[in-house]
Design a protein around this motif. Structure first.
Motif, PDB file in Angstrom:
ATOM      1  N   ARG A 286     -28.419  53.355 -33.206  1.00 43.31           N
ATOM      2  CA  ARG A 286     -28.671  52.271 -32.260  1.00 43.31           C
ATOM      3  C   ARG A 286     -29.453  52.844 -31.083  1.00 43.31           C
ATOM      4  O   ARG A 286     -28.990  53.782 -30.426  1.00 43.31           O
ATOM      5  CB  ARG A 286     -27.349  51.653 -31.794  1.00 43.31           C
ATOM      6  N   VAL A 287     -30.634  52.309 -30.816  1.00 44.97           N
ATOM      7  CA  VAL A 287     -31.485  52.831 -29.739  1.00 44.97           C
ATOM      8  C   VAL A 287     -31.970  51.681 -28.865  1.00 44.97           C
ATOM      9  O   VAL A 287     -32.134  50.546 -29.325  1.00 44.97           O
ATOM     10  CB  VAL A 287     -32.698  53.601 -30.301  1.00 44.97           C
ATOM     11  N   ARG A 288     -32.191  51.991 -27.589  1.00 39.86           N
ATOM     12  CA  ARG A 288     -32.776  51.015 -26.671  1.00 39.86           C
ATOM     13  C   ARG A 288     -34.265  51.319 -26.536  1.00 39.86           C
ATOM     14  O   ARG A 288     -34.660  52.470 -26.416  1.00 39.86           O
ATOM     15  CB  ARG A 288     -32.086  51.075 -25.307  1.00 39.86           C
ATOM     16  N   SER A 289     -35.066  50.271 -26.582  1.00 38.29           N
ATOM     17  CA  SER A 289     -36.514  50.460 -26.558  1.00 38.29           C
ATOM     18  C   SER A 289     -37.160  49.349 -25.745  1.00 38.29           C
ATOM     19  O   SER A 289     -36.564  48.275 -25.560  1.00 38.29           O
ATOM     20  CB  SER A 289     -37.057  50.459 -27.992  1.00 38.29           C
ATOM     21  N   GLY A 290     -38.370  49.604 -25.271  1.00 34.90           N
ATOM     22  CA  GLY A 290     -39.087  48.620 -24.470  1.00 34.90           C
ATOM     23  C   GLY A 290     -39.760  47.560 -25.313  1.00 34.90           C
ATOM     24  O   GLY A 290     -40.995  47.406 -25.250  1.00 34.90           O
ATOM     25  N   VAL A 291     -38.993  46.847 -26.121  1.00 32.93           N
ATOM     26  CA  VAL A 291     -39.524  45.757 -26.942  1.00 32.93           C
ATOM     27  C   VAL A 291     -39.107  44.436 -26.318  1.00 32.93           C
ATOM     28  O   VAL A 291     -38.035  44.332 -25.724  1.00 32.93           O
ATOM     29  CB  VAL A 291     -39.020  45.860 -28.405  1.00 32.93           C
ATOM     30  N   HIS A 292     -39.957  43.417 -26.499  1.00 27.82           N
ATOM     31  CA  HIS A 292     -39.722  42.160 -25.783  1.00 27.82           C
ATOM     32  C   HIS A 292     -39.714  40.935 -26.696  1.00 27.82           C
ATOM     33  O   HIS A 292     -39.574  39.812 -26.206  1.00 27.82           O
ATOM     34  CB  HIS A 292     -40.780  41.985 -24.690  1.00 27.82           C
ATOM     35  N   THR A 293     -39.906  41.140 -27.995  1.00 29.47           N
ATOM     36  CA  THR A 293     -39.805  40.034 -28.940  1.00 29.47           C
ATOM     37  C   THR A 293     -39.005  40.494 -30.148  1.00 29.47           C
ATOM     38  O   THR A 293     -38.887  41.695 -30.405  1.00 29.47           O
ATOM     39  CB  THR A 293     -41.193  39.562 -29.415  1.00 29.47           C
ATOM     40  N   GLN A 294     -38.472  39.518 -30.885  1.00 32.28           N
ATOM     41  CA  GLN A 294     -37.707  39.866 -32.079  1.00 32.28           C
ATOM     42  C   GLN A 294     -38.587  40.577 -33.102  1.00 32.28           C
ATOM     43  O   GLN A 294     -38.151  41.524 -33.763  1.00 32.28           O
ATOM     44  CB  GLN A 294     -37.113  38.589 -32.704  1.00 32.28           C
ATOM     45  N   GLU A 295     -39.824  40.136 -33.215  1.00 32.36           N
ATOM     46  CA  GLU A 295     -40.739  40.752 -34.177  1.00 32.36           C
ATOM     47  C   GLU A 295     -40.999  42.215 -33.816  1.00 32.36           C
ATOM     48  O   GLU A 295     -41.022  43.093 -34.689  1.00 32.36           O
ATOM     49  CB  GLU A 295     -42.055  39.969 -34.214  1.00 32.36           C
ATOM     50  N   GLU A 296     -41.188  42.481 -32.528  1.00 32.74           N
ATOM     51  CA  GLU A 296     -41.385  43.865 -32.079  1.00 32.74           C
ATOM     52  C   GLU A 296     -40.154  44.711 -32.371  1.00 32.74           C
ATOM     53  O   GLU A 296     -40.266  45.859 -32.829  1.00 32.74           O
ATOM     54  CB  GLU A 296     -41.664  43.898 -30.575  1.00 32.74           C
TER      55      GLU A 296
END
Length: 369
Positions: A286-296
């Motif tokens: 489980r990682v946190r990332s700078g993504v902003h959409t479900q697709e990303e």
């Protein structure tokens, strides 16, 4: 191609040959220099490197590195100036039959002055990716795909771009005081992509893992050594990527699970699947990332899973010199038993030509066995 076809193509490997051109001059045929060895090191996601060793070029009377007759002498330190173009061809037989394995520019010169021996010159350099590692850039694109930004980088360096469109489209792609090569590595990581240069073309896209093997090498019939390793250490059964929605501000979770690996052979089990079988509970990264959409988020999770799975089966192999071998192609190894006789994806290649002959060394990877 099978080993018999390769033998016919290369004249039974009887006469290893090379062409090394610097600034358009063939070092052996035009300048009559003695080239002791030529080496080419090619990797995915890195600049290809070449090294040429020139001997017997030091004039003891003038105390200079030179080529040619006295009235037409060429100063080799001028010929091998930084930025001089280099082309290396390798193979067997006549020069016209040889294949270009790298085009690049000179970036390093070295020698050694020792009592009792003539100094040699070693000329090294890189292909066109080297320029992407120099200088830092701040730039951005809005409402664009990562592949469009890669094409922008290629254009900055006079390269053509080859590769499919990436998904999804991003609201903003921002490069902040980074080299183009470092930013290209980031884009490749989040798209589960590879990149490399062939001539003046930059490829950025999926690895060609699902393609058929272009060359088949049996152990003892072209393949001289192979050292594989299977390792569960970095495998994971599933990946979850956590980010924040750009529209609602709520948490989004992208997920990828075992079974989504690329390049697996039919009937084999992948590293993530083997890990799930070996442990009582299937581990999740489980990682946190700078993504902003479900697709990303989903795309990032899939990229992490595939990158990890690719390192399940790795190995180093030696074979007879074959200029056709290059990174991001597939080779079949035969005669190694049920587990290891399979198709492998090549991550790096070293071609080495010297007085001992022509040898190729490969690093290979596979997600399943």
């Amino acid at each position: 191609m099978d080993v018999e076809t390769l033998e016919q193509k290369h004249g039974d490997y009887f006469v290893p040959a090379f062409v090394a051109k610097v600034g358009g001059d063939d070092l052996v045929r035009d300048l009559f220099l003695t080239v002791a060895s030529v080496s080419v090191d090619l990797k995915e996601k890195a600049a290809g490197r070449f090294t040429i060793q020139v001997t017997n070029a030091f004039d003891w009377e003038d105390r200079e590195f030179v080529a040619g007759a006295r009235e037409e002498r060429i100063e080799l330190l001028d010929l091998f100036r930084f930025g001089a173009t280099v082309e290396i061809k390798l193979g067997y037989g006549e020069p016209a039959r040889l294949e270009t394995v790298i085009e690049g520019t000179v970036s390093e010169l070295s020698t050694g002055f020792n009592a009792g021996s003539a100094p040699a010159l070693e000329i090294s350099g890189y292909d066109a990716l080297f320029a992407l590692s120099i200088g830092k850039v701040t730039d951005y694109l809005e409402n664009a795909r990562d592949s469009a930004y890669v094409a922008r980088i290629a254009s900055r360096h006079g390269l053509s771009f080859d590769g499919p469109d990436t998904t999804p489209e991003k609201p903003r792609i921002e490069q902040n005081e980074e080299t183009d090569l470092a930013f290209l590595e980031k884009l490749a990581e989040r798209n589960s992509a590879t990149f490399y240069v062939t001539g003046r073309t930059l490829y950025f896209g999926p690895r060609h893992q699902d393609a058929k093997a272009e060359i088949a090498l049996p152990w003892g019939g072209g393949l001289t050594a192979f050292s594989p390793e299977i390792n569960l250490a970095n495998q994971i059964a599933a990946v979850e990527v956590v980010g924040t929605s750009a529209t609602t501000g709520e948490q989004i979770v992208g997920r990828a699970e075992q079974g989504a690996e690329e390049g697996r052979d039919a009937g084999d089990e992948s590293g993530p699947e083997r890990l799930a079988q070996a442990l009582s509970a299937a581990p999740v990264l489980r990682v946190r990332s700078g993504v902003h959409t479900q697709e990303e988020a989903d795309a990032r999770a899939l990229a992490i899973l595939r990158e990890r799975a690719q390192k399940f089966l790795t190995g180093s192999a030696d074979c007879i010199g074959l200029p056709e071998l290059r990174p991001d192609m597939n080779v079949a190894f035969e005669g190694l038993g049920k587990g290891f006789s399979k198709t492998y994806w090549i991550s790096s290649v070293v071609h080495d030509m010297s007085g001992s002959g022509f040898k190729t060394t490969l690093n290979v990877e596979e997600p399943s066995i």
